[in-house]
Motif scaffolding. Structure first.
Motif, short mmCIF file in Angstrom:
data_model
loop_
_atom_site.label_atom_id
_atom_site.label_comp_id
_atom_site.label_asym_id
_atom_site.label_seq_id
_atom_site.Cartn_x
_atom_site.Cartn_y
_atom_site.Cartn_z
N LEU A 43 0.84 -1.20 0.00
CA LEU A 43 0.00 0.00 0.00
C LEU A 43 0.87 1.25 0.00
O LEU A 43 2.00 1.24 0.50
CB LEU A 43 -0.91 0.02 1.23
CG LEU A 43 -2.05 -0.99 1.21
CD1 LEU A 43 -2.82 -0.94 2.54
CD2 LEU A 43 -3.00 -0.75 0.05
N LYS A 46 1.25 6.12 4.02
CA LYS A 46 0.35 7.13 4.60
C LYS A 46 1.11 8.41 4.90
O LYS A 46 0.55 9.50 4.81
CB LYS A 46 -0.30 6.60 5.88
CG LYS A 46 -1.35 5.56 5.64
CD LYS A 46 -1.99 5.11 6.94
CE LYS A 46 -3.00 4.02 6.66
NZ LYS A 46 -3.67 3.56 7.87
N TYR A 52 -4.12 9.90 -0.33
CA TYR A 52 -4.54 8.64 -0.96
C TYR A 52 -5.63 7.98 -0.11
O TYR A 52 -6.62 7.49 -0.64
CB TYR A 52 -3.34 7.70 -1.09
CG TYR A 52 -3.67 6.37 -1.74
CD1 TYR A 52 -3.68 6.25 -3.12
CD2 TYR A 52 -3.97 5.25 -0.98
CE1 TYR A 52 -3.99 5.04 -3.74
CE2 TYR A 52 -4.27 4.03 -1.57
CZ TYR A 52 -4.29 3.94 -2.95
OH TYR A 52 -4.60 2.74 -3.54
N TYR A 53 -5.46 8.01 1.19
CA TYR A 53 -6.39 7.33 2.10
C TYR A 53 -7.67 8.13 2.32
O TYR A 53 -8.63 7.60 2.86
CB TYR A 53 -5.68 7.00 3.41
CG TYR A 53 -4.60 5.97 3.15
CD1 TYR A 53 -4.91 4.62 3.16
CD2 TYR A 53 -3.31 6.35 2.81
CE1 TYR A 53 -3.95 3.66 2.87
CE2 TYR A 53 -2.35 5.40 2.51
CZ TYR A 53 -2.67 4.06 2.55
OH TYR A 53 -1.72 3.12 2.23
N GLN A 57 -11.20 4.89 -0.75
CA GLN A 57 -11.93 4.42 0.43
C GLN A 57 -11.57 2.99 0.84
O GLN A 57 -11.65 2.67 2.03
CB GLN A 57 -13.44 4.53 0.18
CG GLN A 57 -13.91 5.96 -0.05
CD GLN A 57 -13.61 6.86 1.13
OE1 GLN A 57 -13.94 6.53 2.26
NE2 GLN A 57 -12.96 7.99 0.88
N PRO A 59 -8.45 0.81 0.18
CA PRO A 59 -7.14 0.48 -0.38
C PRO A 59 -6.87 -1.03 -0.28
O PRO A 59 -7.26 -1.68 0.69
CB PRO A 59 -6.16 1.25 0.49
CG PRO A 59 -6.95 2.03 1.46
CD PRO A 59 -8.37 1.63 1.36
N ASN A 90 -8.00 1.27 -8.22
CA ASN A 90 -7.59 2.29 -7.24
C ASN A 90 -6.41 3.09 -7.78
O ASN A 90 -6.37 4.32 -7.66
CB ASN A 90 -7.20 1.64 -5.92
CG ASN A 90 -8.37 1.22 -5.07
OD1 ASN A 90 -9.52 1.59 -5.32
ND2 ASN A 90 -8.10 0.41 -4.06
N TYR A 94 -6.44 7.16 -8.52
CA TYR A 94 -5.60 8.10 -7.78
C TYR A 94 -4.56 8.79 -8.65
O TYR A 94 -4.29 9.97 -8.48
CB TYR A 94 -4.90 7.38 -6.63
CG TYR A 94 -4.04 8.30 -5.80
CD1 TYR A 94 -4.61 9.20 -4.91
CD2 TYR A 94 -2.65 8.28 -5.93
CE1 TYR A 94 -3.81 10.06 -4.17
CE2 TYR A 94 -1.86 9.13 -5.19
CZ TYR A 94 -2.45 10.02 -4.31
OH TYR A 94 -1.66 10.88 -3.57
#
Length: 106
Positions: A43, A46, A52-53, A57, A59, A90, A94
């Motif tokens: 992933l 963060k 991204y998070y 919604q 990941p 995803n 993004y």
């Protein structure tokens, strides 16, 4: 054909088929012989990409999918394929259209 729900051979067979499908996604190369899976293996950080998070919604990455396969959490091969598709959608959602990661996800 084994149709017994929850049978060990059914679960083992799904894990084996799921692992083969996952491995296929992991080993894909593009026209330039570039293996594109590292971008999808984990992933997004963060710390480096907190938005991204917010934007994505649900990941999911290839490592998450492999763990779910190993843990026997999928009910069908199609469920595994759908999670793989979700991982790539995803990335397309993004990242900028026609960026390298967007093209790899496509």
């Amino acid at each position: 054909m084994d149709t017994g729900e929850g049978s060990s051979s059914g679960v083992a067979g799904l894990k084996e088929q799921g692992t083969k499908l996952w491995q296929m996604f992991k080993d894909v190369v593009n026209k330039e012989c570039y293996i594109w899976s590292p971008a999808f293996m984990r992933l997004t950080s963060k710390r480096h990409y907190p938005d991204y998070y917010v934007y994505i919604q649900q990941p999911i990455c290839l490592a998450d999918i492999k763990q779910k396969i190993d843990d026997g959490l999928y009910n069908s091969l199609d469920d595994i394929r759908q999670d793989c598709d979700f991982c790539f959608s995803n990335a397309k959602k993004y990242n900028q259209k026609n960026s390298q990661i967007w093209l790899d996800a496509k």
